[in-house]
Design an enzyme around this catalytic site. Sequence first.
Site, PDB file in Angstrom:
ATOM      1  N   HIS A  95       0.827  -1.209   0.000  1.00 38.10           N
ATOM      2  CA  HIS A  95       0.000   0.000   0.000  1.00 38.10           C
ATOM      3  C   HIS A  95       0.858   1.254   0.000  1.00 38.10           C
ATOM      4  O   HIS A  95       1.638   1.488   0.916  1.00 38.10           O
ATOM      5  CB  HIS A  95      -0.903   0.010   1.234  1.00 38.10           C
ATOM      6  CG  HIS A  95      -2.004   1.021   1.163  1.00 38.10           C
ATOM      7  ND1 HIS A  95      -3.234   0.729   0.623  1.00 38.10           N
ATOM      8  CD2 HIS A  95      -2.073   2.306   1.552  1.00 38.10           C
ATOM      9  CE1 HIS A  95      -4.010   1.798   0.690  1.00 38.10           C
ATOM     10  NE2 HIS A  95      -3.323   2.774   1.247  1.00 38.10           N
TER      11      HIS A  95
ATOM     12  N   ASP B 281       0.310   5.544  -1.107  1.00 39.48           N
ATOM     13  CA  ASP B 281      -0.667   6.560  -1.495  1.00 39.48           C
ATOM     14  C   ASP B 281      -0.073   7.689  -2.329  1.00 39.48           C
ATOM     15  O   ASP B 281      -0.635   8.788  -2.365  1.00 39.48           O
ATOM     16  CB  ASP B 281      -1.328   7.151  -0.246  1.00 39.48           C
ATOM     17  CG  ASP B 281      -2.467   6.285   0.270  1.00 39.48           C
ATOM     18  OD1 ASP B 281      -3.448   6.130  -0.467  1.00 39.48           O
ATOM     19  OD2 ASP B 281      -2.367   5.776   1.399  1.00 39.48           O
TER      20      ASP B 281
ATOM     21  N   GLU C 181      -8.847   1.430  -2.591  1.00 45.60           N
ATOM     22  CA  GLU C 181      -8.971   1.481  -1.139  1.00 45.60           C
ATOM     23  C   GLU C 181     -10.351   1.999  -0.730  1.00 45.60           C
ATOM     24  O   GLU C 181     -10.540   3.177  -0.484  1.00 45.60           O
ATOM     25  CB  GLU C 181      -7.883   2.367  -0.531  1.00 45.60           C
ATOM     26  CG  GLU C 181      -7.858   2.296   0.994  1.00 45.60           C
ATOM     27  CD  GLU C 181      -6.809   3.179   1.623  1.00 45.60           C
ATOM     28  OE1 GLU C 181      -6.525   2.985   2.815  1.00 45.60           O
ATOM     29  OE2 GLU C 181      -6.268   4.064   0.929  1.00 45.60           O
TER      30      GLU C 181
ATOM     31  N   HIS D 178      -2.366  -3.197   4.638  1.00 47.87           N
ATOM     32  CA  HIS D 178      -1.591  -2.269   5.480  1.00 47.87           C
ATOM     33  C   HIS D 178      -2.187  -2.242   6.889  1.00 47.87           C
ATOM     34  O   HIS D 178      -2.847  -1.302   7.289  1.00 47.87           O
ATOM     35  CB  HIS D 178      -1.512  -0.874   4.861  1.00 47.87           C
ATOM     36  CG  HIS D 178      -2.819  -0.205   4.559  1.00 47.87           C
ATOM     37  ND1 HIS D 178      -3.814  -0.791   3.816  1.00 47.87           N
ATOM     38  CD2 HIS D 178      -3.299   1.024   4.903  1.00 47.87           C
ATOM     39  CE1 HIS D 178      -4.836   0.033   3.716  1.00 47.87           C
ATOM     40  NE2 HIS D 178      -4.554   1.144   4.372  1.00 47.87           N
TER      41      HIS D 178
ATOM     42  N   ASP E 109       2.330   1.976   3.880  1.00 50.80           N
ATOM     43  CA  ASP E 109       1.373   3.090   3.916  1.00 50.80           C
ATOM     44  C   ASP E 109       2.062   4.433   3.698  1.00 50.80           C
ATOM     45  O   ASP E 109       1.596   5.475   4.172  1.00 50.80           O
ATOM     46  CB  ASP E 109       0.585   3.104   5.226  1.00 50.80           C
ATOM     47  CG  ASP E 109      -0.804   3.725   5.077  1.00 50.80           C
ATOM     48  OD1 ASP E 109      -1.141   4.173   3.967  1.00 50.80           O
ATOM     49  OD2 ASP E 109      -1.543   3.761   6.080  1.00 50.80           O
TER      50      ASP E 109
END
Length: 420
Positions: free
Chosen positions: A44, A46, A147, A241, A310
Amino acid sequence: MMSMELTKVFFMVFWVKCFVSCSEDAYLNTALQLMSETPLIDGHNDLPWQLRLRFNNQLSKVDLHTFNGTHTNIPKIKEGRLGAQFWSAFVRCDTQYKDAVRQTLEQIDIVHRMCQKYPDVFMFAYSSQDILDAFRQNKTASLIGVEGGHSIDSSLGTLRTMYQLGVRYLTLTHSCNTPWADNWLEDTESEPSQHNGLTPFGKQVIHEMNRLGMLIDLAHVTVKVMEQVLEMSQAPVIFSHSSAYSICKHKRNVPDHILTKVKEKKGIVMVNFYNDYVTCSHTANISNVADHFDHIKKIGGAEIIGFGGDYDGVTRLPEGLEDVSKVPRLVAELLRRGWKNEEVKAALGENLLRVLREAEKVRDNLSSRVPDDLPIPYEQVENPCRTSYGYDVPNQAAVHQLATFSLLITVLLLQALISH
């Protein structure tokens, strides 16, 4: 005499420091060697969300070779030996019932465009074999995880379309319920249970994901949903995550009885580096993160562990793991704690590859099953922004517009009467 003693002390301190430094270098060298043999697969990241926030997805306005405002860029990826990444196609919960699908498609699009803009760095991956092919070419395999179930707007057709676009996992919820699944905040008792886990349509989603070969991600859901999915899924599941609840009692983490079920299902828990999930405080270090790895290995074995940093989705990271480049230090810490080389390689990427291969095998075994086309009951998704075409009910959006128009006419007539 005093001078001689001080000299001895100096040399003792020097050699101790040298020994420790040499030992640390040896662990790090071994870590880098293992990472050259097995791809580090992170569950994961972002970065796509940061590209939306900072550049409105205008990839032409940023150079990932030089931009240093995020946890992730190309030099950091290279230094961190990132073999494969599930990039998160995330949109916030307040898009639910509005433009969640459009925004999610835009996040999927930017991952594809990253691969097109930097073809020497990224290779889009649709399968377990693609990950290995990218690794052999010294590229970072780029996969997509959506997500939050709100991104499919309670539509199996949208789920299937996203799979065709390269999405390989769906996190069933983010920090909000969908019309068919409960999110983790219910376990904090900050909000009441809405569905007691999965609704019948939620179970349809699980079966359809199995049919597609899409991984089911249980990060962000209630324990009840975890239990239901682990019972019914034909394929292994992932926590993309999340960390260990016994080490940090945060409801986003995974309790021991679920770790045991993950082992039975041959799934994987990819450890999150967010300080709040690592130590349940604002500060943490590499050793604290390694404690989660140790605990999960103790309960479920090294075969259920992975990395789910994350990065670029959290505000606080452990000392020593401040960005993607630092991950080899964590691998070195596991080796220092006595992890065997084969255990480290399992956690790096072999476990996730096994899980993905098994999901692909389940997909192939279900290839004769037709797609599920039973829609969610309209009353479960009815809202002023949603039309009812196809359902055996009046078009509620049109009715709402007519009612609004009638109210407006009434107000105007009243104003006219008052003015006279």
